[in-house]
Design a protein around this motif. Structure first.
Motif, PDB file in Angstrom:
ATOM      1  N   LEU A  26      -7.563  67.051 -51.094  1.00 16.51           N
ATOM      2  CA  LEU A  26      -6.768  65.887 -50.666  1.00 16.51           C
ATOM      3  C   LEU A  26      -7.648  64.651 -50.472  1.00 16.51           C
ATOM      4  CD1 LEU A  26      -4.280  67.547 -48.155  1.00 16.51           C
ATOM      5  CD2 LEU A  26      -3.819  66.751 -50.482  1.00 16.51           C
ATOM      6  N   LEU A  27      -8.818  64.824 -49.883  1.00 11.67           N
ATOM      7  CA  LEU A  27      -9.742  63.692 -49.737  1.00 11.67           C
ATOM      8  C   LEU A  27     -10.218  63.194 -51.095  1.00 11.67           C
ATOM      9  CD1 LEU A  27     -11.899  64.694 -46.655  1.00 11.67           C
ATOM     10  CD2 LEU A  27     -10.379  62.727 -46.864  1.00 11.67           C
ATOM     11  N   SER A  28     -10.374  64.097 -52.029  1.00  8.25           N
ATOM     12  CA  SER A  28     -10.762  63.704 -53.382  1.00  8.25           C
ATOM     13  C   SER A  28      -9.674  62.830 -54.020  1.00  8.25           C
ATOM     14  CB  SER A  28     -11.001  64.953 -54.224  1.00  8.25           C
ATOM     15  OG  SER A  28     -11.185  64.614 -55.562  1.00  8.25           O
ATOM     16  N   MET A  29      -8.424  63.255 -53.883  1.00  8.04           N
ATOM     17  CA  MET A  29      -7.314  62.462 -54.436  1.00  8.04           C
ATOM     18  C   MET A  29      -7.199  61.125 -53.717  1.00  8.04           C
ATOM     19  SD  MET A  29      -4.633  65.636 -54.953  1.00  8.04           S
ATOM     20  CE  MET A  29      -3.273  64.668 -54.457  1.00  8.04           C
ATOM     21  N   ASN A  48     -12.749  55.119 -55.548  1.00  8.23           N
ATOM     22  CA  ASN A  48     -14.130  55.571 -55.527  1.00  8.23           C
ATOM     23  C   ASN A  48     -14.197  56.906 -56.276  1.00  8.23           C
ATOM     24  OD1 ASN A  48     -16.751  56.303 -54.967  1.00  8.23           O
ATOM     25  ND2 ASN A  48     -16.633  55.804 -52.788  1.00  8.23           N
ATOM     26  N   TRP A  49     -14.450  56.838 -57.559  1.00 10.75           N
ATOM     27  CA  TRP A  49     -14.428  58.020 -58.403  1.00 10.75           C
ATOM     28  C   TRP A  49     -15.641  58.915 -58.185  1.00 10.75           C
ATOM     29  CZ3 TRP A  49     -10.216  59.629 -60.759  1.00 10.75           C
ATOM     30  CH2 TRP A  49      -9.181  58.713 -60.917  1.00 10.75           C
ATOM     31  N   TRP A  50     -16.753  58.341 -57.775  1.00  7.14           N
ATOM     32  CA  TRP A  50     -17.929  59.158 -57.496  1.00  7.14           C
ATOM     33  C   TRP A  50     -17.672  60.081 -56.318  1.00  7.14           C
ATOM     34  CZ3 TRP A  50     -21.640  59.852 -60.777  1.00  7.14           C
ATOM     35  CH2 TRP A  50     -21.892  58.880 -61.731  1.00  7.14           C
ATOM     36  N   LEU A  51     -17.134  59.522 -55.265  1.00  6.53           N
ATOM     37  CA  LEU A  51     -16.826  60.339 -54.092  1.00  6.53           C
ATOM     38  C   LEU A  51     -15.735  61.360 -54.406  1.00  6.53           C
ATOM     39  CD1 LEU A  51     -17.276  60.902 -51.087  1.00  6.53           C
ATOM     40  CD2 LEU A  51     -15.543  59.170 -50.595  1.00  6.53           C
ATOM     41  N   ALA A  52     -14.744  60.950 -55.182  1.00  7.84           N
ATOM     42  CA  ALA A  52     -13.663  61.863 -55.551  1.00  7.84           C
ATOM     43  C   ALA A  52     -14.203  63.047 -56.352  1.00  7.84           C
ATOM     44  CB  ALA A  52     -12.603  61.121 -56.352  1.00  7.84           C
ATOM     45  N   SER A  53     -15.054  62.760 -57.316  1.00  4.83           N
ATOM     46  CA  SER A  53     -15.593  63.856 -58.129  1.00  4.83           C
ATOM     47  C   SER A  53     -16.512  64.753 -57.300  1.00  4.83           C
ATOM     48  CB  SER A  53     -16.327  63.311 -59.350  1.00  4.83           C
ATOM     49  OG  SER A  53     -17.402  62.483 -58.944  1.00  4.83           O
ATOM     50  N   LEU A  54     -17.289  64.174 -56.381  1.00  6.92           N
ATOM     51  CA  LEU A  54     -18.163  64.970 -55.521  1.00  6.92           C
ATOM     52  C   LEU A  54     -17.346  65.905 -54.628  1.00  6.92           C
ATOM     53  CD1 LEU A  54     -21.076  65.475 -54.445  1.00  6.92           C
ATOM     54  CD2 LEU A  54     -20.503  63.811 -52.678  1.00  6.92           C
ATOM     55  N   LEU A  55     -16.304  65.384 -53.999  1.00  9.38           N
ATOM     56  CA  LEU A  55     -15.465  66.215 -53.137  1.00  9.38           C
ATOM     57  C   LEU A  55     -14.760  67.305 -53.934  1.00  9.38           C
ATOM     58  CD1 LEU A  55     -13.934  63.490 -50.818  1.00  9.38           C
ATOM     59  CD2 LEU A  55     -15.585  65.240 -50.184  1.00  9.38           C
ATOM     60  N   PHE A  56     -14.308  66.972 -55.142  1.00 12.51           N
ATOM     61  CA  PHE A  56     -13.636  67.973 -55.966  1.00 12.51           C
ATOM     62  C   PHE A  56     -14.603  69.066 -56.411  1.00 12.51           C
ATOM     63  CE2 PHE A  56     -11.827  69.668 -59.886  1.00 12.51           C
ATOM     64  CZ  PHE A  56     -10.583  70.054 -59.405  1.00 12.51           C
TER      65      PHE A  56
END
Length: 156
Positions: free
Chosen positions: A67-70, A78-86
């Motif tokens: 959910l935090l990634s989405m 912030n796609w970097w953070l999204a990809s890291l969380l995923f």
């Protein structure tokens, strides 16, 4: 002053210190094995509950990570953070299973392995006797209680 000249004190002992023996000097460099002073350990049930709790926490963390990634991808852009969380959320189920299936608390190597078959046999015999006693009491209670009489009735 000689020992004969000293006042006699019941709490004083005049003894020459012993010289360290060769055996004691040989072991001085090695570390002595620790002694167990307590056997207070977690029970297997406590270990199981702890592993189950860790499993549930790790499994439950996967959904917030996704959910935090989405949220970071759509709202914060912030796609970097999204990809890291995923990416972090992907191995969490595997880690949870590995932790849940783990051994739990390791056996203390200082604890002696002692198997006492006589004790195990005595406990098994005691359990067998308890079962026989319970069965005898149940059958005695059934016999002592007033039974239900069955009356056959024919309508002729």
């Amino acid at each position: 002053m000689t020992p004969a000249d000293k006042p006699s004190d019941p709490y004083t002992v005049d003894v020459e210190p012993e010289a360290p023996s060769a055996k004691r000097r040989f072991h001085r460099g090695r570390r002595r094995a620790g002694e167990l002073i307590t056997d207070a350990r977690r029970t297997p049930e406590q270990n199981l509950r702890s592993r189950e709790r860790n499993y549930m926490v790790l499994q439950a963390l996967r959904i917030p990570f996704i959910l935090l990634s989405m949220l970071s991808a759509w709202y914060w852009d912030n796609w970097w953070l999204a990809s890291l969380l995923f990416v972090v959320s992907i191995p969490l189920p595997w880690v949870a299973v590995m932790v849940g299936n783990g051994q739990g608390e390791k056996r203390d190597p200082r604890q002696k392995n002692v198997y006492k078959p006589a004790v195990a046999r005595a406990e098994a015999h005691e359990m067998e006797l308890d079962a026989k006693r319970r069965h005898a009491l149940d059958s005695r209670q059934r016999d002592a209680s007033p039974g239900v009489a069955i009356i056959d009735h024919d309508d002729e």
